[in-house]
Design a protein around this motif. Structure first.
Motif, PDB file in Angstrom:
ATOM      1  N   LEU A 134       0.856  -1.184   0.000  1.00  0.00           N
ATOM      2  CA  LEU A 134       0.000   0.000   0.000  1.00  0.00           C
ATOM      3  C   LEU A 134       0.891   1.233   0.000  1.00  0.00           C
ATOM      4  CD1 LEU A 134      -2.681  -0.942   2.702  1.00  0.00           C
ATOM      5  CD2 LEU A 134      -2.745  -1.358   0.243  1.00  0.00           C
ATOM      6  N   VAL A 135       0.690   2.100  -0.963  1.00  0.00           N
ATOM      7  CA  VAL A 135       1.494   3.313  -1.074  1.00  0.00           C
ATOM      8  C   VAL A 135       0.574   4.513  -0.957  1.00  0.00           C
ATOM      9  CG1 VAL A 135       3.051   4.655  -2.514  1.00  0.00           C
ATOM     10  CG2 VAL A 135       3.183   2.147  -2.519  1.00  0.00           C
ATOM     11  N   GLU A 136       0.858   5.345   0.052  1.00  0.00           N
ATOM     12  CA  GLU A 136       0.033   6.518   0.338  1.00  0.00           C
ATOM     13  C   GLU A 136       0.697   7.773  -0.205  1.00  0.00           C
ATOM     14  OE1 GLU A 136      -0.940   4.529   4.662  1.00  0.00           O
ATOM     15  OE2 GLU A 136       0.740   5.865   4.259  1.00  0.00           O
ATOM     16  N   SER A 137      -0.124   8.769  -0.463  1.00  0.00           N
ATOM     17  CA  SER A 137       0.388  10.078  -0.868  1.00  0.00           C
ATOM     18  C   SER A 137      -0.658  11.131  -0.532  1.00  0.00           C
ATOM     19  CB  SER A 137       0.703  10.100  -2.363  1.00  0.00           C
ATOM     20  OG  SER A 137      -0.463   9.853  -3.121  1.00  0.00           O
ATOM     21  N   GLY A 138      -0.207  12.386  -0.498  1.00  0.00           N
ATOM     22  CA  GLY A 138      -1.147  13.495  -0.362  1.00  0.00           C
ATOM     23  C   GLY A 138      -1.145  14.220   0.966  1.00  0.00           C
ATOM     24  N   GLY A 139      -0.355  13.776   1.920  1.00  0.00           N
ATOM     25  CA  GLY A 139      -0.309  14.495   3.186  1.00  0.00           C
ATOM     26  C   GLY A 139       0.417  15.813   3.048  1.00  0.00           C
TER      27      GLY A 139
ATOM     28  N   SER B 111      -4.359   9.710  -1.026  1.00  0.00           N
ATOM     29  CA  SER B 111      -4.548   8.574  -1.934  1.00  0.00           C
ATOM     30  C   SER B 111      -3.773   7.384  -1.396  1.00  0.00           C
ATOM     31  CB  SER B 111      -4.028   8.904  -3.335  1.00  0.00           C
ATOM     32  OG  SER B 111      -4.696  10.003  -3.894  1.00  0.00           O
ATOM     33  N   CYS B 112      -4.286   6.198  -1.675  1.00  0.00           N
ATOM     34  CA  CYS B 112      -3.613   4.969  -1.279  1.00  0.00           C
ATOM     35  C   CYS B 112      -3.838   3.934  -2.368  1.00  0.00           C
ATOM     36  CB  CYS B 112      -4.158   4.472   0.050  1.00  0.00           C
ATOM     37  SG  CYS B 112      -3.568   2.832   0.528  1.00  0.00           S
TER      38      CYS B 112
END
Length: 123
Positions: free
Chosen positions: A4-9, A21-22
């Motif tokens: 799982l790769v998160e982004s947007g913080g 997003s994840c």
């Protein structure tokens, strides 16, 4: 294995917006549910929002009306649109997915976690 790769913080002023997003990848057979948790300093991790494979959603009371969780099945991606952010929304946000995935020739159902993304809301 599933990743799982998160982004947007990031850092935003109170009243502002962020979109997390994840994306899930790996030997995925099906995604049963996805969700976002957060952990503020000195506090336990709490569920913020979740969405099932059928699209049913659930929110913690403190974010109802401000946050919206959605998903793109084709991309195995979940989003969290966060509006009217408050300083108390500050924390590390973690993506979670309950996935049925292949391991060799068998299917296993497991929970997976992203690495976390920092959200800081200044007053």
């Amino acid at each position: 294995q599933v990743q799982l790769v998160e982004s947007g913080g990031g850092l935003v002023q109170a009243g502002g917006s962020l979109r997390l997003s994840c994306a899930a990848s790996g030997r995925i057979f099906s995604i049963l549910s996805m969700g976002w948790y957060r952990q503020a300093p000195g506090k336990q991790r709490e569920l913020v929002a979740s969405i099932t494979s059928s699209g049913s959603t659930n929110y913690v009371d403190s974010v109802k009306g401000r946050f919206t969780i959605s998903k793109d099945n084709a991309k195995n991606t979940v989003y969290l649109q966060m509006n009217s952010l408050k300083p108390e929304d500050t924390g590390v946000y973690y993506c979670n997915a309950r996935v049925s995935a292949w391991f060799r020739a068998d299917l296993f159902e497991s929970d997976y976690w992203g690495q976390g993304t920092q959200v800081t809301v200044s007053s």
